[in-house]
Write an enzyme that holds these catalytic residues in place. Structure first.
Site, PDB file in Angstrom:
ATOM      1  N   ASP A 245     -17.961  19.015 -21.551  1.00 10.21           N
ATOM      2  CA  ASP A 245     -18.191  18.627 -22.945  1.00 10.21           C
ATOM      3  C   ASP A 245     -16.980  19.055 -23.765  1.00 10.21           C
ATOM      4  O   ASP A 245     -16.567  20.214 -23.726  1.00 10.21           O
ATOM      5  CB  ASP A 245     -19.447  19.318 -23.494  1.00 10.21           C
ATOM      6  CG  ASP A 245     -19.774  18.817 -24.891  1.00 10.21           C
ATOM      7  OD1 ASP A 245     -19.955  17.588 -25.038  1.00 10.21           O
ATOM      8  OD2 ASP A 245     -19.815  19.620 -25.831  1.00 10.21           O
TER       9      ASP A 245
ATOM     10  N   PHE B 284     -76.447  37.876 -35.328  1.00 10.52           N
ATOM     11  CA  PHE B 284     -76.758  36.619 -34.617  1.00 10.52           C
ATOM     12  C   PHE B 284     -77.469  36.815 -33.281  1.00 10.52           C
ATOM     13  O   PHE B 284     -77.952  35.858 -32.691  1.00 10.52           O
ATOM     14  CB  PHE B 284     -75.547  35.688 -34.509  1.00 10.52           C
ATOM     15  CG  PHE B 284     -74.252  36.265 -33.953  1.00 10.52           C
ATOM     16  CD1 PHE B 284     -74.240  37.112 -32.865  1.00 10.52           C
ATOM     17  CD2 PHE B 284     -73.030  35.875 -34.514  1.00 10.52           C
ATOM     18  CE1 PHE B 284     -73.038  37.599 -32.352  1.00 10.52           C
ATOM     19  CE2 PHE B 284     -71.821  36.348 -34.004  1.00 10.52           C
ATOM     20  CZ  PHE B 284     -71.830  37.221 -32.922  1.00 10.52           C
TER      21      PHE B 284
ATOM     22  N   ARG C  57     -64.573  31.277 -31.676  1.00 12.85           N
ATOM     23  CA  ARG C  57     -64.020  32.525 -31.122  1.00 12.85           C
ATOM     24  C   ARG C  57     -65.074  33.631 -31.045  1.00 12.85           C
ATOM     25  O   ARG C  57     -64.830  34.769 -31.426  1.00 12.85           O
ATOM     26  CB  ARG C  57     -62.828  32.981 -31.961  1.00 12.85           C
ATOM     27  CG  ARG C  57     -61.650  32.083 -31.729  1.00 12.85           C
ATOM     28  CD  ARG C  57     -60.414  32.615 -32.347  1.00 12.85           C
ATOM     29  NE  ARG C  57     -60.536  32.711 -33.781  1.00 12.85           N
ATOM     30  CZ  ARG C  57     -59.847  33.558 -34.524  1.00 12.85           C
ATOM     31  NH1 ARG C  57     -59.036  34.408 -33.956  1.00 12.85           N
ATOM     32  NH2 ARG C  57     -59.973  33.559 -35.828  1.00 12.85           N
TER      33      ARG C  57
END
Ligand SMILES: C[S@@+](CC[C@H](N)C(=O)[O-])C[C@H]1O[C@@H](n2cnc3c(N)ncnc32)[C@H](O)[C@@H]1O
Length: 577
Positions: free
Chosen positions: A88, A471, A486
């Site tokens: 290059d 819960f 999650r």
């Protein structure tokens, strides 16, 4: 150095030039090298700001070009080359890289800059040696170097410039000229290798071949063995000894280095975020190191090191100030995720990682040896400070992942939802935003709900409300859709079943359950985020989508949709039978 024996060592080998440049082809053909041309598909799009010098950029581009061809040929061309050569060439003036001009005006701009001045032409060259192993894998070894030549242009009149541009010659050439043809008329003198300016530093290349093929230990005919026998001295140009033998598989080395340095990068990110570097540079872009150090009340040396590291990590951009000094600005990444006032700010999560997760990983070995929980969940709630820190972390992850989860499925038929363990209500607000007909109740522990007010979005949303509860044990609020974001990964088997039983008992047939987690791949090989997170989880388990599906089916739910969102969380929608 004897050239012919070097070139003749390559006879019978498949040598490939990974370049379409007719000039390189001509230079190599002229010395009797027999080779195939396979132009590289590698796009010259490396971020120049990531390289300390233009020379490093040219070398890396050459490496990538050569490697791309070396890797492609066995699969697309069904043959493995012995050697691939990539190159290059760049032109630099005052540290600025001049590429190939895109049009005539661009060519004019480049050539008028070069007029009357001395510039550098640098060609980076990479030689990839390929060898098939017994297991049919291919071993790649890389040798790279660069050559630099100084070129002084004459003062160019407008007429001369345009005549040259109109010839069409500048268009496919770095810097907009070709020294070997009409462009030679623009050049007053050069210092260094002429062929390097044309596009290939033949002399330096032959010296490298000589090192590889002629300086091997007696009795070793194998090229690769010879390479390994040469110590990997790092030379980057004509001032240094011309010996660069990097005895590595480039990608493997890069990968292992990234892994080794990963913790340093994380800590630099955490520290800069904690010191509010990105907030400062958002308010006052373009500060130099001294001004940043002053504003942060930190040492100049330490601040400069941190700023430079952030530049290297792509978090900051370094520019040149009015007096040639280095000044800093936030990168796009920092603007988006590292400002405290950004809608996608991850600062809260970074703080959590730095203060809670980092120490856990510091003691990873004992956790692995003893198989103990890394931390107790209760630790998160022992003080309001810790609780708020945890809530900030949850809040920003849900804020960043929430829009994709909300959009993963069409939830418009649900009117009421209950986000179980919904923490600050961040996910609930994203759902309410996406579905104007939906009201969401967030259920979380009393201590969390009482502090959730601090996270209410400006103006609030009357469709998001909070309920304190447990819960596992409490009767759940009635809803058409339950959300577990999650939650499941974080609990042991018995708790997971207790929670799903509670939901299943509350749900009427047709009721929805949206589970959002990181889903592991079926063979549990990734994503690494999920598997690394497991190392610091207090209890619980990361699962694949299939494992979640089986779990939910065992509680009377049918999984209807699974979405890998490509953000932080995946999602699964199921319906109660
Ligand atoms: C890992 S966070 C997830 C937060 C949120 N769902 C999200 O995606 O950002 C777990 C949440 O569950 C809550 N939680 C833990 N135990 C709970 C329980 N027994 N009843 C209700 N919520 C609970 C925590 O307070 C915390 O807000």
């Amino acid at each position: 150095m004897v050239l012919n024996p070097v070139i003749s060592k390559l006879s019978g080998k498949l040598v490939v030039l990974a370049s379409a440049s007719p000039r390189r082809l001509e230079i190599l053909t002229n010395v009797g090298l027999r080779f195939e041309v396979v132009p590289s598909w590698f796009k010259e799009t490396l971020d120049k700001s990531l390289f300390q010098t233009p020379q490093e950029y040219a070398v890396e581009t050459a490496r990538q070009k050569a490697l791309e061809v070396a890797r492609r040929m066995p699969f697309k061309h069904f043959k493995t080359p012995d050697m691939v050569i990539g190159a290059d060439t760049i032109v630099t003036l005052d540290g600025l890289i001049l590429e190939k001009p895109v049009d005539k005006q661009d060519a004019y701009r480049m050539l008028s800059r070069l007029s009357g001045k001395e510039h550098s032409v640098c060609t980076g060259v990479a030689i990839v040696l390929c060898q098939e192993q017994e297991n049919e894998e291919i071993d790649y070894q890389m040798i790279d170097f660069y050559e630099e030549t100084k070129v002084k242009f004459a003062d160019l009149s407008e007429d001369m410039l345009w005549e040259y541009i109109d010839s069409g010659e500048p268009m496919d050439k770095a810097g907009g000229y070709g020294i070997q043809a009409l462009g030679g008329m623009l050049v007053e003198h050069i210092h260094g290798d002429f062929l390097n300016v044309v596009g290939f530093p033949l002399n330096h290349f032959c010296k490298q071949l000589d090192l590889i093929y002629n300086h091997q230990p007696v009795g070793q005919e194998n090229v690769l063995a010879a390479c390994s026998a040469v110590p990997p001295v790092n030379s980057r140009g004509p001032m240094n000894p011309p010996s660069v033998i990097e005895n590595v598989h480039a990608d493997d080395l890069k990968r292992i280095m990234e892994l080794m340095d990963g913790f340093k990068a994380s800590k630099a990110l955490f520290t800069a975020s904690k010191m509010r570097v990105f907030d400062l540079l958002h308010r006052r872009p373009g500060l130099d190191g001294a001004a940043v150090a002053h504003a942060l009340q930190a040492s100049l040396r330490g601040t400069e090191c941190l700023l430079e590291a952030c530049v290297a990590l792509g978090l900051l951009e370094r520019k040149q100030g009015a007096h040639q000094e280095a000044v800093y600005e936030n990168s796009r990444l920092a603007q988006r995720f590292l400002r405290s006032d950004s809608a996608s700010s991850l600062l809260g999560y970074l703080e959590h990682c730095d203060e809670l997760v980092w120490p856990l990983f510091s003691h990873l070995e004992s956790a692995v040896r003893e198989g103990t929980n890394q931390h107790a969940k209760d630790d998160l709630y022992v003080s309001d400070t810790r609780k708020l820190r945890f809530m900030r972390a949850m809040h920003c992850i849900a804020g960043v992942a929430g829009p994709a989860v909300a959009a993963a499925f069409d939830l418009s038929r649900f009117r009421t939802a209950c986000d179980l363990g919904g923490c600050t209500g961040s996910m609930a607000h994203e759902l309410a935003k996406a579905y104007p007909g939906l009201s969401v109740t967030v259920l979380d522990l009393p201590g969390v709900v009482e502090m959730s007010g601090a996270f209410r979005p400006p103006g609030g949303d009357s469709r998001v409300s909070f309920v304190a509860g447990d819960f596992f044990k409490d009767k759940l609020p009635k809803a058409d859709l339950y959300i577990l974001a999650r939650i499941l990964h974080d609990w042991p088997h018995d708790k997971v079943h207790a929670l799903l039983r509670n939901i299943s008992d509350t749900c009427a047939p047709g009721c929805g359950l949206l589970v959002s987690e990181i889903f592991l791949d079926r063979d549990r090989r990734g994503p690494s985020r999920g598997l690394l997170q497991a190392l610091s989880m207090s209890e619980g388990k990361q699962r694949s989508a299939g494992e979640y599906k089986a779990l939910l089916e065992s509680h009377g739910f049918t999984v209807t949709h699974i979405a890998h969102t490509d953000t932080l969380l995946d999602a699964m929608l199921c319906i109660k039978d």
